[in-house]
Design a protein around this motif. Structure first.
Motif, short mmCIF file in Angstrom:
data_model
loop_
_atom_site.label_atom_id
_atom_site.label_comp_id
_atom_site.label_asym_id
_atom_site.label_seq_id
_atom_site.Cartn_x
_atom_site.Cartn_y
_atom_site.Cartn_z
N PRO A 183 0.27 -0.67 -0.31
CA PRO A 183 -0.42 0.52 0.03
C PRO A 183 1.06 1.14 0.42
CG PRO A 183 -0.35 -1.56 1.45
CD PRO A 183 0.38 -2.06 0.54
N SER A 184 1.83 1.53 0.54
CA SER A 184 2.53 2.23 0.89
C SER A 184 3.15 2.73 -0.61
CB SER A 184 3.46 2.31 1.75
OG SER A 184 4.72 1.08 1.26
N ASP A 185 3.73 1.82 -1.19
CA ASP A 185 3.61 2.14 -3.27
C ASP A 185 2.64 2.78 -3.87
OD1 ASP A 185 6.11 1.31 -2.83
OD2 ASP A 185 6.18 -0.13 -4.25
N ALA A 186 1.25 1.49 -3.49
CA ALA A 186 0.25 2.68 -4.12
C ALA A 186 -0.17 4.25 -4.07
CB ALA A 186 -1.26 1.65 -3.47
N LEU A 187 0.06 4.21 -2.38
CA LEU A 187 1.04 6.02 -2.09
C LEU A 187 1.53 6.78 -2.90
CD1 LEU A 187 -0.40 5.60 1.38
CD2 LEU A 187 -2.05 5.89 -0.07
N ALA A 188 2.22 6.13 -2.90
CA ALA A 188 3.44 7.02 -3.69
C ALA A 188 3.66 7.42 -5.19
CB ALA A 188 4.93 6.46 -3.63
N ALA A 189 2.81 5.91 -5.42
CA ALA A 189 1.84 6.31 -7.68
C ALA A 189 1.04 7.17 -7.42
CB ALA A 189 1.97 4.88 -7.85
N LYS A 190 0.24 7.77 -6.26
CA LYS A 190 -1.26 8.60 -6.70
C LYS A 190 -0.30 10.19 -6.63
CE LYS A 190 -4.98 9.75 -4.26
NZ LYS A 190 -4.62 11.23 -3.41
N LEU A 191 0.47 10.21 -6.07
CA LEU A 191 1.16 10.78 -5.34
C LEU A 191 1.64 11.52 -7.23
CD1 LEU A 191 1.46 12.73 -3.16
CD2 LEU A 191 3.73 12.48 -3.09
N ALA A 192 2.58 10.44 -7.21
CA ALA A 192 3.32 10.32 -9.07
C ALA A 192 2.48 11.28 -9.92
CB ALA A 192 4.25 9.51 -9.36
N THR A 193 1.04 10.38 -10.08
CA THR A 193 0.07 10.96 -10.66
C THR A 193 -0.18 12.22 -10.79
OG1 THR A 193 -1.81 10.03 -9.47
CG2 THR A 193 -1.07 8.44 -10.65
N ASP A 194 -0.09 13.09 -9.95
CA ASP A 194 -0.11 14.66 -10.08
C ASP A 194 1.06 15.46 -10.25
OD1 ASP A 194 -2.37 13.83 -8.64
OD2 ASP A 194 -1.46 14.27 -6.52
N ARG A 195 1.58 14.38 -11.39
CA ARG A 195 3.12 14.85 -11.82
C ARG A 195 2.41 15.71 -13.58
NH1 ARG A 195 7.91 11.24 -10.41
NH2 ARG A 195 7.43 11.55 -8.18
N ALA A 196 2.00 14.43 -13.88
CA ALA A 196 1.47 15.20 -15.33
C ALA A 196 0.50 16.26 -14.82
CB ALA A 196 0.53 13.80 -16.23
N PHE A 197 0.28 16.40 -14.27
CA PHE A 197 -0.90 17.74 -13.49
C PHE A 197 -0.01 19.24 -13.35
CE2 PHE A 197 -3.62 20.02 -10.98
CZ PHE A 197 -3.78 20.60 -11.61
N ASN A 198 0.86 19.25 -12.61
CA ASN A 198 2.22 19.62 -12.10
C ASN A 198 3.05 19.94 -13.01
OD1 ASN A 198 1.11 19.52 -9.21
ND2 ASN A 198 2.86 18.05 -8.73
N ALA A 199 3.21 19.35 -13.87
CA ALA A 199 3.70 19.33 -15.57
C ALA A 199 3.44 21.21 -16.14
CB ALA A 199 4.33 18.22 -15.81
#
Ligand SMILES: Nc1ncnc2c1ncn2[C@@H]1O[C@H](COP(=O)(O)OP(=O)(O)OP(=O)(O)O)[C@@H](O)[C@H]1O
Ligand SMILES: [Mg+2]
Lengths: 406, 221
Positions: free
Chosen positions: A266-282
């Motif tokens: 689950p800790s990977d899933a939490l980190a991955a969710k944050l990573a998906t925000d990266r495209a939006f951040n870009a």
């Protein structure tokens, strides 16, 4: 030749950095509103970019803090579904077998009760209006394994695990309109009354529990007649051997059908969710960069106008002994100051936005120093770039033409 | 004996693009300590001559020497140093920086002379006292009368103690009485050693000065 003895040697003079900044600030002091407005574009660009970085870092810091508390060594083993889409359950020895794996520190299982076991606030509610709350039967050691804490009331003990007693997940409690645990408050669960003994805080590493109602293993058997095997097992293992444990879990839990088993961290899933925000951040960063570019053009425009308006000042300075270089440096400095003003304002604004947003999410506000410093460095570069052409024009002006200007 | 002159023009001509001959074959020698009026009708080349004397412009042909330096061979940096150290300008339009005190306006006269700010202000205060504006140091240009503005401009021109003070119609924007006071100030500066060249349209002023150079159609008459 004659008289050349008293010819004094000509020595070109330098402008000190302090004087240069003073002279470069003249235009800004004389037209503060114009300076403010043209710095604003740059400021908004930098503020947007810094806020994106700051908010993303604050979210990251929050995740790090959460994982620090909860650990990253939890694995979730789900029994999966068969080809008909029915949830299968693990064979009886699954949990003891997992506990026997060397690096496993602790493990606890839950059984998802069939979907026709519904939860209602009270018995008068029409049967069709189910609450959407899933019921699990649980072992007593579950909280220590998944890192769950109580928002109110208490967890099961050996006695209450046998009673018709229920502990609610955080969003399940909210959905039922229950905020505090008082004695003798009951809900309808599987057609009979269960008293509420506790409410959980959100469980980040086992989010399924948030929208669930939890009852004791024995109570499930005694009152609902359900004795099926575990459907999900939570496993804590030694920090350094999480991946090794992960490899063997499926086969250990269900040796007959290991391919149905889903193991996740689950800790990977939490980190991955944050990573998906990266495209939006870009995208947001890109918008900030466009604002910065437009701001830079605004500064260049202001500088061109400033040079045009101040031709007579340029002529005067030339008559006082300013070299072309002095004039060029003056306007370049003015442009850099103007942009840096926007940069500093933008950094302050961006940091403020980050703080406000982070605090509203109860994240630890984080503005990376390199981002703030980088933001100001970028504006200095933008200012220098924007100032090159106007400053060169100012320096090229002939003194007599400049003095003749109105 | 060229070395003794503060400024010297030898066969100087200035042609502007479009064929206007603003100056033609002008010879002029200005000795140290002179007080000189340049007169002539509008368009006769007075300002052009003054700009050449102040190295703000270069002649098309002929030679200009200021304080012994042949201007033609000098780079922009050296020309600017020459202006900073040896020449002071006064203009009809004053050219004072707005929103800046009289003291700082005058102190800017030393900005390009390699002098630190504290010393610039100290010398500016003395220069303002010298032109009779010791009581107006903190005033900004819009708080000063025309005559006072021109005094500030003169203080700025002489704060660096130039060898040569060039004034292009310094009384052009002032009434007769105020203009007279400005001329009196220029005389005073001249009597303490500064060489002064004044362009004027005012016959009375010109006649009161020791030497007059009359221009007509770009030639000295
Ligand atoms: N930058 C320029 N380009 C072209 N022609 C010029 C330029 N400056 C001056 N002239 C011309 O040169 C001639 C002399 O001009 P100058 O300014 O020296 O006259 P002036 O004697 O100072 O006149 P005034 O008393 O009106 O100030 C005029 O015919 C003017 O039109
Ligand atoms: Mg003129």
């Amino acid at each position: 030749m004659a008289g050349s003895g008293d010819v004094v040697k000509l020595k070109p003079h330098k402008l000190s950095a302090r004087d240069l900044i003073r002279v470069g600030g003249v235009g800004l002091r004389n037209r503060p509103l114009r300076a403010f407005l043209s710095a604003l574009g740059i400021g908004i660009g930098i503020a947007a970019m810094l806020a994106v970085v700051g908010i993303s870092f604050s979210g990251r810091a929050d995740l790090d803090r959460t994982l620090d508390q909860l650990g990253t060594n939890l694995l979730t083993v789900a029994a999966g579904k068969d080809s008909d889409g029915h949830t299968v359950s693990f064979p009886e020895p699954a949990l003891p077998m997992i506990k026997r794996v060397g690096p496993v520190l602790s493990a606890s299982g839950v059984t998802r009760l069939p979907d026709d076991v519904n939860v209602y606030r009270h018995e008068y509610i029409a049967k069709a209006r189910t609450s959407g709350i899933v019921v699990y039967s649980v072992d007593n050691d579950l909280p220590s394994v998944v890192g769950a804490t109580m928002a109110g009331g208490g967890w099961f003990n050996a006695a209450t695990a046998r009673y018709p007693a229920v502990v609610l997940g955080s969003s399940a409690a909210k959905r039922l309109g229950i905020t505090t645990v008082r004695s003798n408050v009951v809900i309808q669960l599987g057609g009979r009354a269960f008293s509420i003994i506790g409410i959980l805080n959100p469980v980040p590493l086992a989010a399924d529990l948030d929208s669930a109602a939890l009852i004791g293993q024995a109570a499930a058997a005694d009152y609902l007649g359900i004795t099926s095997g575990k459907t999900t097992i939570y496993v804590r293992s030694a920090e350094r051997q999480v991946e090794a444990v992960r490899e063997v879990l499926a086969a250990t839990a269900n040796p007959a059908q290991p391919y149905h088993v889903q193991v996740s961290r689950p800790s990977d899933a939490l980190a991955a969710k944050l990573a998906t925000d990266r495209a939006f951040n870009a995208v947001l960063l890109g918008l900030g960069a466009v604002a910065l570019l437009v701001g830079g053009i605004g500064v260049a425009n202001t500088m061109v106008i400033s040079v045009l308006e101040r031709r007579s000042e340029i002529g005067l300075r030339r008559s006082l002994g300013a070299t072309r270089r002095h004039i060029r440096m003056q306007f370049l400095t003015e442009s850099v100051l103007l942009a840096a003003l926007g940069g500093v304002g933008g950094v302050v604004l961006g940091a403020a936005v980050t703080f406000a947003y982070a605090l509203s999410q109860s994240w630890p506000p984080t503005v990376p120093l390199w981002a703030a410093g980088g933001g100001i460095a970028i504006t200095v570069a933008v200012g220098a770039l924007a100032g090159i052409y106007p400053a060169a024009r100012a320096a090229r002006l002939s003194p007599t033409v400049a003095l003749a200007a109105p | 004996m060229t070395g003794d002159a503060v400024a010297e023009l030898i066969a100087v001509s200035k042609l502007y693009p479009g064929g206007v001959a603003a100056l033609q074959e002008v010879d002029l020698r200005i000795e140290p300590g002179e007080l000189l009026a340049i007169v002539g009708p509008s368009g006769s080349g007075k300002s052009t001559l003054l700009n050449l004397l102040g190295t703000l412009d270069q002649p098309t042909s002929g030679e200009v020497r200021i304080a012994g330096h042949p201007v033609a061979g000098l780079s922009d940096r050296h020309l600017s140093a020459l202006r900073a150290d040896h020449v002071g300008f006064v203009f009809q339009q004053f050219h004072l920086a707005p929103a800046t005190t009289a003291l700082d306006n005058v102190a800017d006269g030393l900005l390009y002379c390699g002098v630190g700010q504290a010393q610039r202000r100290e010398r500016a205060a003395r220069a303002l006292q010298r032109v009779g504006l010791g009581h107006r140091m903190r005033h900004r240009p819009h708080e000063l009368s025309g005559g006072e503005k021109q005094r500030v401009a003169i203080a700025r021109a002489v704060v660096g103690e130039p060898d040569l003070l060039l004034a292009d119609e310094p009384t052009g924007n002032l009434d007769t009485a105020t203009g007279g006071a400005i001329v009196a100030l220029l005389r005073e500066l001249n009597s303490s050693g500064t060489t002064v060249v004044v362009i004027t349209h005012d016959r009375e002023i010109a006649e009161g000065l020791p030497r007059t150079v009359a221009l007509r159609d770009g030639r000295v008459r």
